[in-house]
Motif scaffolding. Sequence first.
Motif, PDB file in Angstrom:
ATOM      1  N   GLN A  91       0.729  -1.199  -0.004  1.00 20.26           N
ATOM      2  CA  GLN A  91      -0.065   0.082  -0.050  1.00 20.26           C
ATOM      3  C   GLN A  91       0.772   1.188  -0.040  1.00 20.26           C
ATOM      4  O   GLN A  91       0.523   2.209  -0.687  1.00 20.26           O
ATOM      5  CB  GLN A  91      -0.960  -0.202   1.186  1.00 20.26           C
ATOM      6  CG  GLN A  91      -1.795   1.224   1.337  1.00 20.26           C
ATOM      7  CD  GLN A  91      -2.626   1.666   0.391  1.00 20.26           C
ATOM      8  OE1 GLN A  91      -3.098   0.559  -0.631  1.00 20.26           O
ATOM      9  NE2 GLN A  91      -3.129   2.723  -0.025  1.00 20.26           N
ATOM     10  N   LEU A  92       1.975   1.217   0.970  1.00 21.24           N
ATOM     11  CA  LEU A  92       2.900   2.411   0.992  1.00 21.24           C
ATOM     12  C   LEU A  92       3.406   2.701  -0.445  1.00 21.24           C
ATOM     13  O   LEU A  92       3.374   3.778  -0.941  1.00 21.24           O
ATOM     14  CB  LEU A  92       3.794   1.871   2.060  1.00 21.24           C
ATOM     15  CG  LEU A  92       4.974   3.376   2.297  1.00 21.24           C
ATOM     16  CD1 LEU A  92       4.219   4.540   2.588  1.00 21.24           C
ATOM     17  CD2 LEU A  92       5.864   2.927   3.029  1.00 21.24           C
ATOM     18  N   TYR A  93       4.012   1.657  -1.160  1.00 18.49           N
ATOM     19  CA  TYR A  93       4.645   1.922  -2.360  1.00 18.49           C
ATOM     20  C   TYR A  93       3.681   2.283  -3.273  1.00 18.49           C
ATOM     21  O   TYR A  93       4.048   3.152  -4.071  1.00 18.49           O
ATOM     22  CB  TYR A  93       5.508   0.640  -2.533  1.00 18.49           C
ATOM     23  CG  TYR A  93       6.983   0.621  -2.136  1.00 18.49           C
ATOM     24  CD1 TYR A  93       8.044   0.887  -2.636  1.00 18.49           C
ATOM     25  CD2 TYR A  93       6.977   0.439  -0.621  1.00 18.49           C
ATOM     26  CE1 TYR A  93       9.284   0.996  -2.217  1.00 18.49           C
ATOM     27  CE2 TYR A  93       8.340   0.270  -0.074  1.00 18.49           C
ATOM     28  CZ  TYR A  93       9.344   0.550  -0.852  1.00 18.49           C
ATOM     29  OH  TYR A  93      10.419   0.620  -0.223  1.00 18.49           O
ATOM     30  N   ALA A  94       2.596   1.697  -3.495  1.00 17.23           N
ATOM     31  CA  ALA A  94       1.590   2.103  -4.408  1.00 17.23           C
ATOM     32  C   ALA A  94       0.990   3.375  -4.061  1.00 17.23           C
ATOM     33  O   ALA A  94       0.814   4.093  -5.213  1.00 17.23           O
ATOM     34  CB  ALA A  94       0.610   0.879  -4.234  1.00 17.23           C
ATOM     35  N   ALA A  95       1.054   3.755  -3.005  1.00 15.79           N
ATOM     36  CA  ALA A  95       0.606   5.343  -2.862  1.00 15.79           C
ATOM     37  C   ALA A  95       1.636   6.461  -3.062  1.00 15.79           C
ATOM     38  O   ALA A  95       1.078   7.269  -3.458  1.00 15.79           O
ATOM     39  CB  ALA A  95       0.087   5.378  -1.346  1.00 15.79           C
ATOM     40  N   GLU A  96       2.709   5.893  -2.979  1.00 18.01           N
ATOM     41  CA  GLU A  96       3.909   7.040  -3.305  1.00 18.01           C
ATOM     42  C   GLU A  96       4.340   6.849  -4.725  1.00 18.01           C
ATOM     43  O   GLU A  96       5.002   8.087  -5.016  1.00 18.01           O
ATOM     44  CB  GLU A  96       5.297   6.627  -2.442  1.00 18.01           C
ATOM     45  CG  GLU A  96       4.932   6.794  -0.931  1.00 18.01           C
ATOM     46  CD  GLU A  96       4.686   8.261  -0.478  1.00 18.01           C
ATOM     47  OE1 GLU A  96       5.265   9.097  -1.286  1.00 18.01           O
ATOM     48  OE2 GLU A  96       3.884   8.647   0.264  1.00 18.01           O
ATOM     49  N   PHE A  97       4.117   5.989  -5.213  1.00 13.84           N
ATOM     50  CA  PHE A  97       4.539   5.985  -6.964  1.00 13.84           C
ATOM     51  C   PHE A  97       3.626   5.520  -7.777  1.00 13.84           C
ATOM     52  O   PHE A  97       2.517   4.855  -7.294  1.00 13.84           O
ATOM     53  CB  PHE A  97       5.501   4.986  -7.123  1.00 13.84           C
ATOM     54  CG  PHE A  97       6.994   5.041  -6.460  1.00 13.84           C
ATOM     55  CD1 PHE A  97       7.841   5.753  -6.656  1.00 13.84           C
ATOM     56  CD2 PHE A  97       7.206   4.431  -4.946  1.00 13.84           C
ATOM     57  CE1 PHE A  97       9.062   6.117  -5.893  1.00 13.84           C
ATOM     58  CE2 PHE A  97       8.231   4.682  -4.350  1.00 13.84           C
ATOM     59  CZ  PHE A  97       9.343   5.282  -4.803  1.00 13.84           C
ATOM     60  N   THR A  98       3.622   5.866  -9.134  1.00 14.40           N
ATOM     61  CA  THR A  98       2.718   5.730 -10.139  1.00 14.40           C
ATOM     62  C   THR A  98       2.920   4.443 -10.611  1.00 14.40           C
ATOM     63  O   THR A  98       4.039   3.644 -10.080  1.00 14.40           O
ATOM     64  CB  THR A  98       2.815   6.603 -11.417  1.00 14.40           C
ATOM     65  OG1 THR A  98       3.922   6.593 -12.092  1.00 14.40           O
ATOM     66  CG2 THR A  98       2.509   8.035 -10.836  1.00 14.40           C
ATOM     67  N   GLU A  99       1.832   3.823 -11.304  1.00 14.60           N
ATOM     68  CA  GLU A  99       2.326   2.510 -11.771  1.00 14.60           C
ATOM     69  C   GLU A  99       3.314   2.537 -12.791  1.00 14.60           C
ATOM     70  O   GLU A  99       4.281   1.469 -12.763  1.00 14.60           O
ATOM     71  CB  GLU A  99       0.891   1.930 -12.522  1.00 14.60           C
ATOM     72  CG  GLU A  99       1.077   0.698 -13.136  1.00 14.60           C
ATOM     73  CD  GLU A  99      -0.107   0.236 -13.980  1.00 14.60           C
ATOM     74  OE1 GLU A  99       0.070  -0.923 -14.648  1.00 14.60           O
ATOM     75  OE2 GLU A  99      -1.083   0.957 -14.211  1.00 14.60           O
ATOM     76  N   LYS A 100       3.385   3.652 -13.492  1.00 12.82           N
ATOM     77  CA  LYS A 100       4.516   3.518 -14.625  1.00 12.82           C
ATOM     78  C   LYS A 100       5.883   3.764 -13.724  1.00 12.82           C
ATOM     79  O   LYS A 100       6.926   2.934 -14.142  1.00 12.82           O
ATOM     80  CB  LYS A 100       4.403   4.942 -15.344  1.00 12.82           C
ATOM     81  CG  LYS A 100       5.429   5.084 -16.401  1.00 12.82           C
ATOM     82  CD  LYS A 100       5.272   6.146 -17.159  1.00 12.82           C
ATOM     83  CE  LYS A 100       6.437   6.464 -18.050  1.00 12.82           C
ATOM     84  NZ  LYS A 100       6.250   7.579 -19.145  1.00 12.82           N
TER      85      LYS A 100
END
Length: 166
Positions: free
Chosen positions: A99-108
């Motif tokens: 969740q943390l990484y997904a929230a901090e970075f775009t999918e790209k």
Amino acid sequence: MKQLLTLVLALTVALPLAAQTATPSAASAPVAAVSAKQRQAAEELLQAMNMEQNMNKSIDQMVTMQVQQRPDMKSVEPELRTFMTKHMSWATLKDDMVQLYAAEFTEKDLRSLTTFYKSAAGQKLLDKQPELLRATMQMGQQRLQQNIPELQQLIEKKMQSQDSRQ
């Protein structure tokens, strides 16, 4: 018992450094809305970063180091390992970290980072990172130790200044 509590607190503070990640728990971090694709990309990134193995190694290293530094803790080593694994292992923290990484970075961004970490250079960075972190921490500690007299002088000056005002 007080010593054990102090040790556990020290481990929980030091573990994120040893794991080379500063991830707040989901309870303390705002939960951003992320897509399923972002979560999947984040999970793939963490897998490419060998996060599960690194976290397991970190738990082992931290407990081993504490027992070596404090031989009186040897008798509670199994309980320490169980506790740390229960609360700080990949299995426990995986969803929060994804969740943390997904929230901090775009999918790209996540996909680009995954490509990098899967490359030879990315794998080399992962291999060297613990050594580099240790060396950096040692340099920082040495620098601080060399300059403790300056800090002591600053503190003494400040305290004298406060005393003279009272």
